[in-house]
Design an enzyme around this catalytic site. Structure first.
Site, PDB file in Angstrom:
ATOM      1  N   ASN A   1       9.468   1.931   9.970  1.00 50.00           N
ATOM      2  CA  ASN A   1       8.476   2.748   9.260  1.00 50.00           C
ATOM      3  C   ASN A   1       7.379   3.200  10.223  1.00 50.00           C
ATOM      4  O   ASN A   1       6.258   2.702  10.208  1.00 50.00           O
ATOM      5  CB  ASN A   1       7.891   1.975   8.075  1.00 50.00           C
ATOM      6  CG  ASN A   1       7.084   2.857   7.144  1.00 50.00           C
ATOM      7  OD1 ASN A   1       6.711   3.978   7.493  1.00 50.00           O
ATOM      8  ND2 ASN A   1       6.795   2.341   5.963  1.00 50.00           N
TER       9      ASN A   1
ATOM     10  N   TYR B   1      -1.587   2.306  10.454  1.00 52.90           N
ATOM     11  CA  TYR B   1      -2.140   0.993  10.760  1.00 52.90           C
ATOM     12  C   TYR B   1      -2.752   0.958  12.158  1.00 52.90           C
ATOM     13  O   TYR B   1      -3.804   0.352  12.373  1.00 52.90           O
ATOM     14  CB  TYR B   1      -1.074  -0.084  10.604  1.00 52.90           C
ATOM     15  CG  TYR B   1      -0.446  -0.120   9.228  1.00 52.90           C
ATOM     16  CD1 TYR B   1      -1.187   0.185   8.090  1.00 52.90           C
ATOM     17  CD2 TYR B   1       0.888  -0.429   9.055  1.00 52.90           C
ATOM     18  CE1 TYR B   1      -0.616   0.173   6.824  1.00 52.90           C
ATOM     19  CE2 TYR B   1       1.468  -0.453   7.795  1.00 52.90           C
ATOM     20  CZ  TYR B   1       0.708  -0.146   6.683  1.00 52.90           C
ATOM     21  OH  TYR B   1       1.278  -0.171   5.440  1.00 52.90           O
TER      22      TYR B   1
ATOM     23  N   VAL C   1       1.432   5.571  -1.269  1.00 53.93           N
ATOM     24  CA  VAL C   1       0.947   6.865  -1.745  1.00 53.93           C
ATOM     25  C   VAL C   1       2.176   7.694  -2.097  1.00 53.93           C
ATOM     26  O   VAL C   1       3.187   7.660  -1.386  1.00 53.93           O
ATOM     27  CB  VAL C   1       0.108   7.572  -0.656  1.00 53.93           C
ATOM     28  CG1 VAL C   1      -0.242   9.000  -1.047  1.00 53.93           C
ATOM     29  CG2 VAL C   1      -1.161   6.778  -0.348  1.00 53.93           C
TER      30      VAL C   1
ATOM     31  N   GLU D   1       2.612  -6.768   6.740  1.00 54.55           N
ATOM     32  CA  GLU D   1       3.912  -6.601   7.373  1.00 54.55           C
ATOM     33  C   GLU D   1       4.382  -5.176   7.134  1.00 54.55           C
ATOM     34  O   GLU D   1       4.131  -4.603   6.076  1.00 54.55           O
ATOM     35  CB  GLU D   1       4.957  -7.565   6.797  1.00 54.55           C
ATOM     36  CG  GLU D   1       4.766  -9.004   7.196  1.00 54.55           C
ATOM     37  CD  GLU D   1       3.965  -9.779   6.172  1.00 54.55           C
ATOM     38  OE1 GLU D   1       3.834  -9.305   5.023  1.00 54.55           O
ATOM     39  OE2 GLU D   1       3.455 -10.848   6.523  1.00 54.55           O
TER      40      GLU D   1
ATOM     41  N   ILE E   1       0.878  -1.173   0.000  1.00 55.49           N
ATOM     42  CA  ILE E   1       0.000   0.000   0.000  1.00 55.49           C
ATOM     43  C   ILE E   1       0.910   1.215   0.000  1.00 55.49           C
ATOM     44  O   ILE E   1       1.792   1.332   0.857  1.00 55.49           O
ATOM     45  CB  ILE E   1      -0.988   0.004   1.188  1.00 55.49           C
ATOM     46  CG1 ILE E   1      -1.946   1.192   1.100  1.00 55.49           C
ATOM     47  CG2 ILE E   1      -0.272  -0.080   2.513  1.00 55.49           C
ATOM     48  CD1 ILE E   1      -3.122   1.124   2.069  1.00 55.49           C
TER      49      ILE E   1
END
Length: 163
Positions: free
Chosen positions: A125, A132, A88, A120, A86
């Site tokens: 990060n 999340y 952006v 994962e 995922i």
């Protein structure tokens, strides 16, 4: 890519009516691979995205005012789903697009009858981890040395969310 990547100053939330989701096509793969290489020091390759499409994974493209802005790859299992990627564009981060993508993939997985979503994330990060956590993901387990790193390997946090 350079025409799109103008800086990161604007953090104004982007209205949902300016966003569009579509299935990633073969015509999108060059752009997705280029964006991936710009975003990450250890990116997926063009072939990785093509293989995900060939395997039947749900590959999504997010557009803002018609321009490509992000993407996601979701693998559906028997009872659960795995969010494989995922992303952006950096200059659009912090404006709600990651949340829009997350909502889209969660709803897609839930509608497909899946009960949990796994992913994962690199231990380093923290921005992704904040997204999340906002979405209700919890630590399922730590995967030692899962990711390549500049020096050696980096642990992954495997996260889980009930759908």
């Amino acid at each position: 890519m350079s025409a799109v990547l103008q800086g990161r100053a604007d953090r104004t939330p982007i209205p949902a009516d300016e966003l569009n989701f579509s299935s990633m096509t073969a015509d999108d793969l060059d752009w997705v691979a280029e964006a991936e290489a710009f975003i990450y020091p250890f990116p997926w390759s063009h072939r990785d995205f093509a293989n995900s499409q060939a395997a039947g994974h749900s590959c999504w493209l997010l557009r803002h005012r018609g321009a490509r802005a992000g993407y996601a790859v979701l693998m559906l299992g028997v009872d659960d789903a795995n969010l494989l990627n995922i992303s952006v564009l950096p200059e659009l981060q912090g404006r709600g697009l990651g949340s829009a993508l997350m909502y889209h993939v969660c709803e897609f997985a839930r509608t497909a009858g899946k009960t949990q979503l796994f992913l994962e994330v690199r231990e380093s990060n923290v921005a992704a981890q904040a997204l999340y956590e906002k979405w209700g993901f919890v630590l399922n387990r730590r995967r030692k040395g899962y990711y390549p790193a500049t020096e050696g390997r980096e642990d992954a946090l495997e996260l889980r969310r009930d759908l």
